[in-house]
Structure formats: C-alpha cells, structure tokens
Scaffold this motif. Structure first.
Motif, short mmCIF file in Angstrom:
data_model
loop_
_atom_site.label_atom_id
_atom_site.label_comp_id
_atom_site.label_asym_id
_atom_site.label_seq_id
_atom_site.Cartn_x
_atom_site.Cartn_y
_atom_site.Cartn_z
N LEU A 33 0.83 -1.20 0.00
CA LEU A 33 0.00 0.00 0.00
C LEU A 33 0.87 1.25 0.00
O LEU A 33 1.94 1.28 0.59
CB LEU A 33 -0.90 0.02 1.23
N THR A 34 0.38 2.29 -0.65
CA THR A 34 1.09 3.57 -0.64
C THR A 34 0.70 4.36 0.61
O THR A 34 -0.32 4.07 1.26
CB THR A 34 0.74 4.40 -1.88
N LEU A 35 1.48 5.38 0.91
CA LEU A 35 1.15 6.25 2.04
C LEU A 35 -0.20 6.92 1.83
O LEU A 35 -0.98 7.07 2.77
CB LEU A 35 2.24 7.31 2.22
N GLY A 36 -0.47 7.29 0.58
CA GLY A 36 -1.74 7.94 0.27
C GLY A 36 -2.93 7.02 0.50
O GLY A 36 -3.97 7.44 1.02
N GLN A 37 -2.79 5.77 0.10
CA GLN A 37 -3.89 4.82 0.30
C GLN A 37 -4.17 4.60 1.77
O GLN A 37 -5.33 4.53 2.20
CB GLN A 37 -3.53 3.49 -0.37
N VAL A 38 -3.11 4.49 2.58
CA VAL A 38 -3.28 4.29 4.01
C VAL A 38 -3.90 5.53 4.65
O VAL A 38 -4.80 5.44 5.49
CB VAL A 38 -1.93 3.96 4.68
N ALA A 39 -3.44 6.72 4.24
CA ALA A 39 -3.98 7.96 4.80
C ALA A 39 -5.47 8.07 4.48
O ALA A 39 -6.27 8.49 5.34
CB ALA A 39 -3.22 9.16 4.22
N TRP A 40 -5.85 7.70 3.27
CA TRP A 40 -7.27 7.76 2.89
C TRP A 40 -8.10 6.82 3.76
O TRP A 40 -9.19 7.18 4.22
CB TRP A 40 -7.41 7.36 1.42
N ALA A 41 -7.59 5.61 3.99
CA ALA A 41 -8.33 4.65 4.80
C ALA A 41 -8.44 5.12 6.25
O ALA A 41 -9.48 4.94 6.89
CB ALA A 41 -7.64 3.29 4.74
N ALA A 43 -8.49 8.25 7.24
CA ALA A 43 -9.45 9.35 7.23
C ALA A 43 -10.88 8.83 7.20
O ALA A 43 -11.77 9.36 7.88
CB ALA A 43 -9.18 10.25 6.02
N ALA A 44 -11.10 7.77 6.43
CA ALA A 44 -12.44 7.18 6.36
C ALA A 44 -12.84 6.60 7.71
O ALA A 44 -14.00 6.68 8.12
CB ALA A 44 -12.47 6.10 5.28
N TYR A 45 -11.86 6.02 8.42
CA TYR A 45 -12.13 5.42 9.73
C TYR A 45 -12.39 6.50 10.78
O TYR A 45 -13.31 6.37 11.59
CB TYR A 45 -10.93 4.57 10.14
N CYS A 46 -11.60 7.55 10.76
CA CYS A 46 -11.70 8.60 11.78
C CYS A 46 -12.74 9.66 11.47
O CYS A 46 -13.20 10.38 12.37
CB CYS A 46 -10.35 9.29 11.96
N GLY A 47 -13.08 9.79 10.18
CA GLY A 47 -14.03 10.82 9.80
C GLY A 47 -13.41 12.20 9.72
O GLY A 47 -14.12 13.21 9.77
N PRO A 52 -0.88 12.07 3.93
CA PRO A 52 0.12 10.99 3.82
C PRO A 52 1.42 11.29 4.56
O PRO A 52 2.08 10.37 5.05
CB PRO A 52 0.36 10.91 2.31
N SER A 53 1.77 12.56 4.66
CA SER A 53 3.01 12.92 5.37
C SER A 53 2.92 12.56 6.85
O SER A 53 3.95 12.30 7.49
CB SER A 53 3.31 14.41 5.21
N SER A 54 1.71 12.54 7.40
CA SER A 54 1.53 12.15 8.81
C SER A 54 1.85 10.67 8.99
O SER A 54 2.54 10.29 9.93
CB SER A 54 0.09 12.42 9.26
N VAL A 55 1.38 9.84 8.07
CA VAL A 55 1.68 8.41 8.12
C VAL A 55 3.17 8.19 7.95
O VAL A 55 3.79 7.36 8.65
CB VAL A 55 0.89 7.65 7.03
N ASP A 66 -1.65 8.88 18.41
CA ASP A 66 -2.31 8.57 19.67
C ASP A 66 -3.05 7.24 19.52
O ASP A 66 -3.03 6.61 18.44
CB ASP A 66 -3.25 9.70 20.10
N GLU A 67 -3.69 6.81 20.60
CA GLU A 67 -4.30 5.47 20.56
C GLU A 67 -5.40 5.37 19.52
O GLU A 67 -5.53 4.35 18.83
CB GLU A 67 -4.86 5.12 21.95
N LYS A 68 -6.18 6.43 19.36
CA LYS A 68 -7.24 6.42 18.34
C LYS A 68 -6.63 6.28 16.96
O LYS A 68 -7.13 5.52 16.11
CB LYS A 68 -8.06 7.71 18.43
N GLU A 69 -5.52 6.97 16.73
CA GLU A 69 -4.87 6.91 15.42
C GLU A 69 -4.22 5.54 15.18
O GLU A 69 -4.21 5.05 14.05
CB GLU A 69 -3.83 8.02 15.32
N ILE A 70 -3.69 4.93 16.25
CA ILE A 70 -3.13 3.57 16.11
C ILE A 70 -4.20 2.59 15.69
O ILE A 70 -4.00 1.75 14.81
CB ILE A 70 -2.47 3.13 17.42
N ARG A 71 -5.36 2.70 16.32
CA ARG A 71 -6.46 1.78 15.97
C ARG A 71 -6.95 2.04 14.55
O ARG A 71 -7.30 1.10 13.82
CB ARG A 71 -7.59 1.92 16.99
N ALA A 72 -6.96 3.30 14.14
CA ALA A 72 -7.36 3.63 12.78
C ALA A 72 -6.34 3.10 11.78
O ALA A 72 -6.69 2.57 10.72
CB ALA A 72 -7.52 5.13 12.63
#
Length: 247
Positions: A33-41, A43-47, A52-55, A66-72
C-alpha cells in the motif's frame, strides 16, 4: 531509576504499549500500500482528513500517533493494533493488546470486575494458583511484565546475581518459580548470563586499567541483571527448542 530509564516499571497508562514505527512500515510494505492509500483509509475510519506525510512521520518515528490513530492505522492495514505496538509492560496493556474488556478478563480469571480493575490500577497481581494460570493463558504477559506485576523483581535480581557469580544450575528451579517458562529456557539463559559475567571476572588479572574497566562492567551487568535475562530469553528459547528437537 526512573520509569523512563526502566521499561519494566509500572506505567500509569492503561492503554496500548508504545507505537512501533518499524512494525507499521513492515505491515504497510508487506501489503504493497502507498502512504496515500493508508492515509485515505485512516481518514475514512476517523471521519477527518489525514495527510500521507503524517503516516510517513509515524513510520519514521518523527511523530507518534495517539491510541485512536493507532487503531485507525490498524484498520487501514487490516491488522490488529497489537501488530503496531511494542511489548506490553503492564497488565492493563496486556488486556488491551488481547482486545479484551475488563469484564471479559475478570470472567476468564474467575474474579469480580472490581477486583480486576484494582489489579489494573495498581499493576499488582496476587491471584491464586488457578487464577495465575488463567492469567498466563488469557493475557500471555511477557515475563518481565508478569514479574513486575507480582512484585518479585527484587527477589529475581538477587537470585540472578547469585546464579551468575556462583554455581548457576542450583538456581534454575528458584528462578523458574518466579519466571513461568519452560525450565530448559531458564537453564540456557542462566548458563549464558553466567558465562558473560565470568568473562568480567576473568579480567581481574589483566592490566590495572583493563581490570578496572571489567569491574565497572561487571557492576553495571549485575545492576541490570534482570533486563539482561529478558534479552537472553529468545535465544534461550531457540536453544531449548533445538535441543528438544534433536532429542
């Protein structure tokens, strides 16, 4: 020694263990997976939007989710949050890694939820033999975590110091009562620790400078003897498994 210096000191956090950047990268790379694909997923989980630079910063260890972001992130990578964090150091972290609620854990251990919540809050375990067996099967705490929660670290350090400076086979059973692993694993770990320590002792007749350095190293080795044990356990487990296979 502060909790920052000692990874096995009780943590006030009952959440997940610290994020492991290398693991996150390995999982993503393994999926292609690309960074962009993961970032999109994510975002969909967190709303909410995630760049992508964050990932990329998480994977590089520059930023910590944070824990919410780890789970996402785990949801985005089709894995468990446990696959993206380090080894748990408290019983509460063990429960979170196992994905169990306090009530589910209490039921598995045959105790009330209030009693279990007290155990988590204090990170102190004093269950019966049956409850301890259930704890080991249910939460599978790492040996260092279990020893810390049982309050037996001081006793273990004393036994290990006696073992490495004396006849180590006499201490296998006593150490095994504290560290619930295959006795063969304890055997090989103590043998290795004894060998390392005796190398320091063997430098006593060297030059004064070399002897002084060896004395300092031996002192530091003894001071952190239990942490050396934890590092030796994987190799000791491999040796025990190989010995059993050959036998």
């Amino acid at each position: 020694m502060s909790s920052a210096e000692d990874p096995y000191a009780p943590s006030p956090s009952g959440g997940l263990p610290p994020f492991a950047p290398a693991r996150a990268y390995e999982v993503r790379a393994g999926l292609g997976l690309t960074l962009g694909q993961v970032a999109w997923a994510i975002a969909a989980y967190c709303g909410e939007p995630v760049h992508p630079s964050s990932v990329e910063a998480w994977e590089a260890g520059i930023a910590v989710p944070d824990e919410k972001e780890i789970r996402a992130l785990a949801a985005a990578l089709w894995c468990s949050p446990a696959d993206l964090v380090g080894e748990p150091v408290t019983l509460a972290q063990c429960r979170n890694v196992a994905g169990l609620s306090p009530s589910e854990t209490a039921a598995a251990l045959g105790m009330t939820q209030a009693s279990w919540e007290t155990v988590e809050r204090r990170n102190h375990w004093q269950g019966t033999a049956a409850q301890t067996g259930a704890l080991l099967r249910t939460l599978r705490p790492p040996p260092a975590c279990f020893v810390a929660a049982c309050g037996t670290r001081g006793r273990l350090q004393l036994l290990l110091r006696e073992a490495v400076s004396g006849w180590w086979p006499n201490h296998v059973t006593a150490v095994n009562r504290i560290v619930p692993l295959d006795p063969a694993v304890i055997h090989y770990a103590l043998e290795r620790l004894h060998f390392v320590y005796q190398q320091f002792e063997g430098s006593a007749g060297a030059s004064p400078r070399a002897a002084a350095l060896a004395e300092v190293q031996a002192s530091e080795f003894l001071e952190h003897i239990d942490q050396h044990l934890w590092r030796e356990l994987p190799a000791a487990a491999d040796r025990a498994a190989q010995s059993a296979y050959e036998g």
